[in-house]
Scaffold this motif. Structure first.
Motif, PDB file in Angstrom:
ATOM      1  N   GLY A 121       0.836  -1.202   0.000  1.00 36.58           N
ATOM      2  CA  GLY A 121       0.000   0.000   0.000  1.00 36.58           C
ATOM      3  C   GLY A 121       0.871   1.252   0.000  1.00 36.58           C
ATOM      4  O   GLY A 121       0.648   2.190  -0.766  1.00 36.58           O
ATOM      5  N   LEU A 122       1.882   1.248   0.843  1.00 33.18           N
ATOM      6  CA  LEU A 122       2.812   2.381   0.887  1.00 33.18           C
ATOM      7  C   LEU A 122       3.501   2.563  -0.459  1.00 33.18           C
ATOM      8  O   LEU A 122       3.679   3.683  -0.946  1.00 33.18           O
ATOM      9  N   GLY A 123       3.865   1.441  -1.077  1.00 36.83           N
ATOM     10  CA  GLY A 123       4.487   1.507  -2.400  1.00 36.83           C
ATOM     11  C   GLY A 123       3.596   2.217  -3.402  1.00 36.83           C
ATOM     12  O   GLY A 123       4.059   3.078  -4.160  1.00 36.83           O
ATOM     13  N   ILE A 182       2.120  -5.823  -9.895  1.00 38.13           N
ATOM     14  CA  ILE A 182       2.604  -5.713  -8.512  1.00 38.13           C
ATOM     15  C   ILE A 182       1.423  -5.739  -7.551  1.00 38.13           C
ATOM     16  O   ILE A 182       1.459  -6.415  -6.517  1.00 38.13           O
ATOM     17  N   LEU A 183       0.378  -5.020  -7.885  1.00 38.88           N
ATOM     18  CA  LEU A 183      -0.823  -5.037  -7.049  1.00 38.88           C
ATOM     19  C   LEU A 183      -1.337  -6.463  -6.908  1.00 38.88           C
ATOM     20  O   LEU A 183      -1.650  -6.929  -5.803  1.00 38.88           O
ATOM     21  N   GLY A 184      -1.420  -7.158  -8.029  1.00 40.90           N
ATOM     22  CA  GLY A 184      -1.880  -8.538  -7.997  1.00 40.90           C
ATOM     23  C   GLY A 184      -0.972  -9.402  -7.144  1.00 40.90           C
ATOM     24  O   GLY A 184      -1.438 -10.208  -6.332  1.00 40.90           O
ATOM     25  N   GLY A 185       0.324  -9.232  -7.299  1.00 38.35           N
ATOM     26  CA  GLY A 185       1.274 -10.001  -6.494  1.00 38.35           C
ATOM     27  C   GLY A 185       1.086  -9.720  -5.010  1.00 38.35           C
ATOM     28  O   GLY A 185       1.128 -10.625  -4.171  1.00 38.35           O
ATOM     29  N   ALA A 186       0.842  -8.453  -4.681  1.00 41.06           N
ATOM     30  CA  ALA A 186       0.650  -8.088  -3.277  1.00 41.06           C
ATOM     31  C   ALA A 186      -0.625  -8.715  -2.725  1.00 41.06           C
ATOM     32  O   ALA A 186      -0.651  -9.223  -1.603  1.00 41.06           O
ATOM     33  N   LEU A 187      -1.696  -8.699  -3.523  1.00 40.60           N
ATOM     34  CA  LEU A 187      -2.946  -9.318  -3.060  1.00 40.60           C
ATOM     35  C   LEU A 187      -2.773 -10.829  -2.918  1.00 40.60           C
ATOM     36  O   LEU A 187      -3.343 -11.447  -2.013  1.00 40.60           O
ATOM     37  N   THR A 196       8.443   0.199   8.649  1.00 36.92           N
ATOM     38  CA  THR A 196       9.286   1.285   9.137  1.00 36.92           C
ATOM     39  C   THR A 196      10.425   1.553   8.165  1.00 36.92           C
ATOM     40  O   THR A 196      10.699   2.704   7.795  1.00 36.92           O
ATOM     41  N   VAL A 197      11.081   0.486   7.732  1.00 35.55           N
ATOM     42  CA  VAL A 197      12.185   0.669   6.794  1.00 35.55           C
ATOM     43  C   VAL A 197      11.658   1.249   5.481  1.00 35.55           C
ATOM     44  O   VAL A 197      12.231   2.195   4.914  1.00 35.55           O
ATOM     45  N   ALA A 198      10.543   0.708   5.002  1.00 30.43           N
ATOM     46  CA  ALA A 198      10.018   1.162   3.710  1.00 30.43           C
ATOM     47  C   ALA A 198       9.642   2.641   3.740  1.00 30.43           C
ATOM     48  O   ALA A 198       9.793   3.353   2.744  1.00 30.43           O
ATOM     49  N   LEU A 199       9.164   3.107   4.900  1.00 24.61           N
ATOM     50  CA  LEU A 199       8.769   4.518   5.006  1.00 24.61           C
ATOM     51  C   LEU A 199       9.906   5.459   4.650  1.00 24.61           C
ATOM     52  O   LEU A 199       9.696   6.510   4.047  1.00 24.61           O
ATOM     53  N   VAL A 200      11.114   5.074   5.036  1.00 21.99           N
ATOM     54  CA  VAL A 200      12.279   5.940   4.790  1.00 21.99           C
ATOM     55  C   VAL A 200      12.398   6.287   3.310  1.00 21.99           C
ATOM     56  O   VAL A 200      12.802   7.395   2.946  1.00 21.99           O
ATOM     57  N   ASN A 224       9.535   7.043 -12.950  1.00 16.59           N
ATOM     58  CA  ASN A 224      10.061   6.447 -11.723  1.00 16.59           C
ATOM     59  C   ASN A 224       9.034   5.609 -10.967  1.00 16.59           C
ATOM     60  O   ASN A 224       9.273   5.209  -9.832  1.00 16.59           O
ATOM     61  N   VAL A 225       7.919   5.328 -11.586  1.00 20.62           N
ATOM     62  CA  VAL A 225       6.824   4.711 -10.832  1.00 20.62           C
ATOM     63  C   VAL A 225       7.168   3.303 -10.348  1.00 20.62           C
ATOM     64  O   VAL A 225       6.955   2.961  -9.175  1.00 20.62           O
ATOM     65  N   LEU A 226       7.730   2.484 -11.206  1.00 17.17           N
ATOM     66  CA  LEU A 226       8.030   1.107 -10.790  1.00 17.17           C
ATOM     67  C   LEU A 226       9.144   1.085  -9.752  1.00 17.17           C
ATOM     68  O   LEU A 226       9.092   0.349  -8.773  1.00 17.17           O
ATOM     69  N   ASN A 227      10.153   1.894  -9.982  1.00 19.37           N
ATOM     70  CA  ASN A 227      11.254   1.924  -9.033  1.00 19.37           C
ATOM     71  C   ASN A 227      10.763   2.318  -7.645  1.00 19.37           C
ATOM     72  O   ASN A 227      11.139   1.714  -6.635  1.00 19.37           O
ATOM     73  N   THR A 228       9.903   3.314  -7.599  1.00 20.65           N
ATOM     74  CA  THR A 228       9.396   3.774  -6.302  1.00 20.65           C
ATOM     75  C   THR A 228       8.619   2.670  -5.592  1.00 20.65           C
ATOM     76  O   THR A 228       8.817   2.432  -4.398  1.00 20.65           O
ATOM     77  N   ILE A 229       7.747   1.986  -6.334  1.00 24.57           N
ATOM     78  CA  ILE A 229       6.991   0.896  -5.706  1.00 24.57           C
ATOM     79  C   ILE A 229       7.945  -0.212  -5.271  1.00 24.57           C
ATOM     80  O   ILE A 229       7.795  -0.802  -4.207  1.00 24.57           O
ATOM     81  N   SER A 230       8.945  -0.470  -6.091  1.00 25.83           N
ATOM     82  CA  SER A 230       9.822  -1.602  -5.782  1.00 25.83           C
ATOM     83  C   SER A 230      10.700  -1.339  -4.562  1.00 25.83           C
ATOM     84  O   SER A 230      11.144  -2.275  -3.911  1.00 25.83           O
ATOM     85  N   LEU A 231      10.939  -0.079  -4.227  1.00 23.96           N
ATOM     86  CA  LEU A 231      11.686   0.190  -2.993  1.00 23.96           C
ATOM     87  C   LEU A 231      10.915  -0.372  -1.796  1.00 23.96           C
ATOM     88  O   LEU A 231      11.509  -0.928  -0.863  1.00 23.96           O
ATOM     89  N   SER A 232       9.608  -0.231  -1.818  1.00 25.90           N
ATOM     90  CA  SER A 232       8.816  -0.839  -0.747  1.00 25.90           C
ATOM     91  C   SER A 232       8.795  -2.359  -0.871  1.00 25.90           C
ATOM     92  O   SER A 232       8.942  -3.082   0.121  1.00 25.90           O
ATOM     93  N   PHE A 233       8.612  -2.822  -2.088  1.00 26.28           N
ATOM     94  CA  PHE A 233       8.448  -4.265  -2.275  1.00 26.28           C
ATOM     95  C   PHE A 233       9.703  -5.029  -1.851  1.00 26.28           C
ATOM     96  O   PHE A 233       9.622  -6.048  -1.156  1.00 26.28           O
ATOM     97  N   ILE A 234      10.859  -4.532  -2.249  1.00 25.53           N
ATOM     98  CA  ILE A 234      12.089  -5.265  -1.922  1.00 25.53           C
ATOM     99  C   ILE A 234      12.358  -5.219  -0.412  1.00 25.53           C
ATOM    100  O   ILE A 234      12.962  -6.142   0.145  1.00 25.53           O
ATOM    101  N   THR A 235      11.871  -4.156   0.234  1.00 27.80           N
ATOM    102  CA  THR A 235      12.052  -4.061   1.676  1.00 27.80           C
ATOM    103  C   THR A 235      11.317  -5.199   2.383  1.00 27.80           C
ATOM    104  O   THR A 235      11.818  -5.765   3.361  1.00 27.80           O
ATOM    105  N   ILE A 236      10.123  -5.527   1.897  1.00 21.82           N
ATOM    106  CA  ILE A 236       9.404  -6.665   2.480  1.00 21.82           C
ATOM    107  C   ILE A 236      10.287  -7.904   2.425  1.00 21.82           C
ATOM    108  O   ILE A 236      10.365  -8.679   3.383  1.00 21.82           O
ATOM    109  N   CYS A 237      10.970  -8.076   1.302  1.00 22.75           N
ATOM    110  CA  CYS A 237      11.748  -9.303   1.088  1.00 22.75           C
ATOM    111  C   CYS A 237      13.006  -9.338   1.940  1.00 22.75           C
ATOM    112  O   CYS A 237      13.263 -10.318   2.641  1.00 22.75           O
ATOM    113  N   THR A 238      13.802  -8.273   1.903  1.00 20.74           N
ATOM    114  CA  THR A 238      15.049  -8.326   2.679  1.00 20.74           C
ATOM    115  C   THR A 238      14.748  -8.394   4.169  1.00 20.74           C
ATOM    116  O   THR A 238      15.324  -9.224   4.875  1.00 20.74           O
TER     117      THR A 238
END
Ligand SMILES: Nc1ncnc2c1ncn2[C@@H]1O[C@H](COP(=O)(O)OP(=O)(O)O)[C@@H](O)[C@H]1O
Ligand SMILES: Nc1ncnc2c1ncn2[C@@H]1O[C@H](COP(=O)(O)OP(=O)(O)O)[C@@H](O)[C@H]1O
Ligand SMILES: Nc1ncnc2c1ncn2[C@@H]1O[C@H](COP(=O)(O)OP(=O)(O)O)[C@@H](O)[C@H]1O
Lengths: 112, 454, 454, 454, 112, 112
Positions: free
Chosen positions: C68-70, D250-255, C157-161, C81-95
């Motif tokens: 959601g934050l992404g 990405i939305l789909g993946g998140a859901l 918390t990390v993703a917010l940064v 920059n839309v995908l990159n911005t979302i992916s900063l949140s997404f990769i944070t979930i993973c690491t």
């Protein structure tokens, strides 16, 4: 110099581009346009209401060419863009007075 | 999963535990009896963590329905109105949430003040209510979560109205409308149908999760609004239907379906067998309605549309709402399928003839689907599912009469009041944007924003 | 729903059942006493399926907040920059999910290793923990779900940064940052504020769901990052603000609101009255903050924007977070409304003057909103809601001092450490993409992808 | 949150309550013993509101996965097919939901009719089932919610198949396929693996949440479909890969990730320690798989893609599914990471060589990832997590053989039957759209709709 | 009158617009186009498959100007659009026979 | 032959198209463009920051016509596109040397 404008079917773009490449055309500018013509659009549905979408998506190619190349370019587009169906599009030729390459300042045919 | 697994969680047993456990067990039991009787003399049961867990989850589920509705609506309008349309739902969450605490809950669910149609001021500001109180409506859950659960219903009901008004209503007027309508229309109807001692409640009207309270009143209010506002510029003359991104509409439909499990199954207020039954019929009716709408459209127009499938699903969700705690699985297939066909017919046959501009069909889907659902409850209510409801097909024709009366009364009340409210707002501050604003689009003119910068 | 329904589920009673039930009931009670005392001597209560159900659901809810934050962030940046911005949140979930199992949880919530600011290595790899253990933090739920619930907090918390860093940070450097910062900044602060025997815990700091731990440290880290990175090319000179799809931002805001019920009400770790109170004030404050921001903007700029409503809602969610288990409904309206106005003021008055490029306002909304919330907890904590908290307005001025001290210490620690971490990463591998890369956009240059192919 | 809070909810105790509580407590206990024995002689436990709450929530979570899958798939196709691709998932929810009530559940989970591979007709139309019955599969929850929980699995399994078929399958043929395949392929496999007395169930195959039942059979069916359909026009010749909006993916993946907690942790059918363990390993494996795919791609192609991260996450979710109730946290990291690398390798090395057009990799990710997960369960099943499962690394090599046999048999059965079904549909009504339709795109041709009107 | 068409890099649009504004050009029409030329496109990845995207996004400016202003306009575009790198774009000049302002019906140079 | 280019307000497109249809024009190519001109853009808000969006969305029509029809076409566009407000747009006329219909190979006026 001539400006050749061709309105073609979008899915023919790759074919036309390659055909032009083969005869040595390396500069093309492409715009997505909507065409109204003999080829009619399609119907869309929205909660049971049918409405016509009149425009047909087309690709417009613009090529500036030296006078002597123009005929060849036109012929190449004709061949590679043709499907034989309504809506294949048109080619228009306009006169061009000058061309300049911004990077180098070259003018005329060497700028193309 | 294998049943054997269930047996794997043996835990060690120490001798001391026996004494402890007895004491613990007894104190647990004693705990249950905090406030032994409600005002009406009925016994207060113990808090149930399981029930509370389900109602907490359900409340969150119902919250997500309103942004879902925003996307469902927002995808259908023209590109220039997409943000405005979504924001009509979004701002409704905000205004109603605050008003509900201040006075909304007290009017809707406080002790009856007058004739079973309006609550008193006892719970203004919720000062007189504590979260450790047992809800008057289901003693096994704390009162605060009941307040929240009911809030989510109030929010979406108000937001639904916007479907008839989009692409031309002034944002500021909408904000005012949400506050006034909640107070003067929603609160009395909620009290009358669901309040302890409410008017229709006493008559024995069956409305499990809000066919009348949520769908009929909002749909009818939408119609009133559409009439006061008039048609959108170009309506029926040129093509003003260009859904900007149907993906939004499908996403919204999916969130509605998802959240509606909280809406209907949560209305049991317990994680009980009845909740699971409501869950089952909700899903089944929704699916059947999507098929009903799709098939009707396929036959008439030659193509099944994605918008049709989603619209049908919403029609099914609406229709099963009042019936969800009363009918059996097979009845839910019938209720759903018929709802899909009826609402589709409204949209394609009736709407163009009557000529009102119910832009996104809040009336055609919610009022009509809700009315069908309320009547269908009177037909199909199966006492084996819920002994509190017995419909015509199970030998109780009187129920139909009660259902019919409730539908008509609620519709008449909501239409009259809503029409007056819209008219007054129109006089006082203007209800509709001017022509040029409408042409330019509401995103830029109302919000100085654009939906897409591609 | 009709109260009568509650009485409909009578079930048959056979003579044998009495004996069975006694045995079953007793063994149930005995079962409760598996591990009778925690390390600190307190009694271990029985597992509660109801509580576990709610914490399971809450954990899922908090997970969805980070995508959601992404989307919330992703909708606001330029198209490139839309995908990159979302992916900063997404990769944070993973690491963070992997690191948390390996060492993160142990440092953050393991038994204190040193001075109440860092856990020991007892739970490295979770080897020493079993899912059938009772959580040290709430004995009624299994330890594994507590690990997961806390993980979700660490992730977001990390993703917010990233909100302060978008449109110019190298993807690889961000990945490294998430791992280092989690270890060196998040873990100690979590232990100090929430750990059993944590430093601020012992001082009596009130932080129900993470005003300091989640919002202040991340917001301040964002500021540090923005300072180290420098401004985006063209910032304040040309118009680099072209939110590519505000629908994403609204969707993200809606998912944040939805998930935040798990965040705040889940922090009770029980499906208890306190959880329902946290739920209520969370929703109310959020709505009030959206109204606060919207009204402030309407007055100043003449238009209410959808981005403003959503931003205000997020500010409200932030501010109510530390207060959510302590304040009453009316206080939550005040806390929320003020949060909306304060954060809006930060963004429009303070940010342009100071000239840092906190791109998506992680600092302005999270650090400032979080600080306001932490202090407001010290003002409004109402012992009738939670006897563990008593604020200034209820006769305990000392609480304000504790709150203030916690805010300042956490902010100072996070800023210093974060600044150092960003500097070191910058030296070692470079933190920022080069100018041309920034012009072309991060989607193509960092990922070889395009956000839209329309 | 502070442990002290737990002590704050003291409640007043009146003298009368003692008597009441004893009576109440006893009647509660008696209530538990409604239907003391199941058909197989095992005792029926009491309904648990906590367990029911969790399974209700889980069922809603699994429902949202299928629209999620629609968006996951829909974002990857070309703009002209976006709505059609999403609608393949959406319509599957509708058809399967209705069929499930009519005959699907009875065939899949009814009492075994024949050889442990198909249920009998006992539950046709669910007439013989009441919501107050205890589920045969977990007596602590009502039967209706078990029906719904299992329905959601059936829906997504069918929808997964569409990933191999998009951009060229006729919508009407897909609708027919969903009904036939559910009946002839899904139902028998579900009975064999999960049914009481099912074939593989008796052999001791371990499949916690559906590695074989959901992923292997759907992935293999996708391959069969891709072979019958043939390649998309231009496949491998021109660039037909232009994901229209990766944000949808990405939305789909998140859901999917969000909903999968219901899928795996819900499969415990209880809010128990085992559920929390399944939750933990699900999240961990998913994160590790996203990292695995991303790192493999980063090494090979020089860039980490957002599509790669999301695809990896899905591969991890698939692989951990059968293992989720059996393996410990560290094993889940290994299972996930390897899944990411294997599925990536399939997509980049194997797929182009074999030349089938598994358009969105339903086979490459679900069949292969599912097979790896099923085998990994045979390797890593840890009896300390679940005494019902002991893998090779814990001294039980025989388990691998059972797992292998199940995988092979399910794959062979699904492939053969699916191939035949596709062929028959092709003969009867045509499976694939004609060339021009494919060029124009399926949104306009199948639905008379356009995905975007920008 | 002349029609000046300039194909430039999109991120130069603001600079060019401002430079033109300064020399008194107040009417410009801009189209998003895709250019094929010497400047090559980029590679995209899709699940490990690399594919080339040949087109480069460009902005096309169209300005109708009185003959005497044309040289100045061309020069201004040249300067403000130049980065010196491949792909800076071209300027073409075409003859225009007539111009009409729809609002007033004015014709010729006064219509521009 | 002439090329008539008209820059108009987008919401006038349907009116203009229909008016042209009535006088027998059946081929039109339309492009979405952004116009800078006397008509100023609008302000957008982003978290309290106001910024100007200078461009105004416009529709560009291109019609190739035989010389003799041109005047009529221009007049028709003028009438049907006019609102009387700033930003109504312009019509430009350029010379065209040749036209070819791709489908048939027809040339000149018969190709239009
Ligand atoms: N007179 C014209 N001026 C400008 N564009 C034209 C003209 N006639 C046709 N076109 C363009 O050419 C496209 C194809 O024309 P159409 O009449 O559909 O088929 P065909 O090219 O087979 O005659 C149209 O969609 C339109 O974009
Ligand atoms: N002959 C031409 N006709 C039309 N457009 C051209 C022509 N040559 C180049 N262009 C346009 O100009 C752009 C820049 O040209 P390119 O060859 O890449 O670099 P440069 O301008 O530096 O020579 C191309 O992307 C294309 O849009
Ligand atoms: N000299 C010009 N060259 C190219 N396009 C122009 C020129 N002048 C105006 N335009 C186009 O015409 C549109 C309308 O012009 P504008 O000056 O705003 O109003 P008006 O047409 O009423 O004079 C502009 O938005 C621009 O697209």
């Amino acid at each position: 110099m001539k400006k050749i404008e061709a309105i073609i079917k979008p899915f023919k773009l790759d074919d036309v581009k390659e055909a032009l490449n083969k005869i040595g055309v390396h500069g093309i500018t492409v715009t997505e346009v909507k065409g109204f013509g003999r080829q009619k659009g399609h119907t869309e549905l929205y909660r049971g209401a049918e409405y016509r979408v009149d425009f047909v998506p087309k690709a417009k190619l613009e090529i500036i060419s030296p006078d002597e190349l123009a005929a060849n370019i036109i012929e190449t587009i004709e061949k590679s863009a043709k499907t034989g169906n309504i809506g294949d599009g048109k080619i228009f030729v306009l006169p061009v007075e000058e061309a300049i390459r911004i990077r180098t300042g070259e003018k005329g045919e060497s700028a193309i | 999963m294998n049943l054997n697994m269930l047996k794997n969680f043996k835990m060690p047993l120490s001798p001391l535990t026996f004494i402890w456990s007895l004491i613990g067990g007894l104190s647990l039991v004693l705990f249950s009896w905090v406030s032994p009787v409600f005002a009406d003399g009925s016994k207060v049961p113990a808090f149930s963590a399981g029930n509370t867990a389900w109602v907490l989850a359900s409340t969150a589920l119902v919250l997500i329905m309103t942004p879902g509705l925003g996307f469902y609506y927002g995808g259908m309008v023209r590109r220039k109105n997409v943000l405005n349309t979504i924001s009509l739902s979004f701002i409704t969450i905000c205004t109603v949430s605050v008003i509900w605490i201040l006075w909304g809950y007290s009017l809707a669910f406080g002790p009856d003040a007058f004739g079973g149609i309006i609550g008193n001021f006892k719970y203004l500001g919720l000062f007189a209510m504590k979260e450790v109180q047992h809800s008057r409506y289901d003693g096994t859950i704390p009162s605060y979560i009941y307040v929240m659960f009911q809030l989510m219903f109030a929010i979406i009901t108000v937001a639904l109205v916007s479907g008839s008004l989009v692409e031309r209503i002034k944002f500021s007027s909408w904000v005012v409308f949400t506050i006034v309508w909640l107070t003067l229309v929603y609160a009395p109807i909620a009290q009358a149908v669901w309040g302890l001692g409410g008017l229709f409640q006493k008559m024995g009207a069956l409305d499990f999760a809000g066919g009348t309270v949520v769908h009929i009143d909002s749909g009818v209010a939408g119609l009133a609004g559409a009439l006061v506002l008039g048609k959108r510029k170009g309506y029926m003359k040129e093509n003003i239907v260009q859904p900007n991104q149907l993906g939004y509409t499908i996403l919204g439909g999916a969130l509605l379906w998802f959240g509606w499990f909280g809406f209907n199954a949560g209305s049991a207020l317990e994680a009980s067998p009845l909740a699971t039954s409501a869950f089952l019929v909700t899903n089944t009716a929704t699916a059947a309605a999507a098929l009903g709408w799709m098939i009707a459209e396929w036959i008439r127009s030659g193509k099944p549309t994605t918008l049709g499938m989603v619209s049908g699903a919403v029609a099914g969700l609406v229709a099963i709402t009042p019936a969800s705690g009363f009918v059996n699985p097979i009845a839910s297939i019938i209720i759903g399928f018929v709802a899909g066909v009826i609402c589709y017919s409204m949209v394609v046959y009736v709407k163009p003839k009557l000529g009102y501009d119910d832009a996104l069909d809040a009336f055609n889907v919610h009022a009509i689907g809700g009315a069908w659902g309320a009547l269908a409850t009177g037909l199909f209510a199966d006492p084996l599912i819920n002994s509190a409801g017995r419909g015509l097909f199970y030998g109780n024709p009187g129920q139909m009469w009660v259902q019919f009366l409730t539908v008509i009364t609620v519709a008449a009340y909501s239409f009259t009041m809503s029409y007056i409210i819209f008219k007054v707002i129109d006089k006082v501050m203007g209800l509709r944007v001017d022509k040029e604003t409408e042409s330019i689009g509401l995103d830029i003119t109302q919000h100085d924003e654009a939906g897409y910068n591609f």
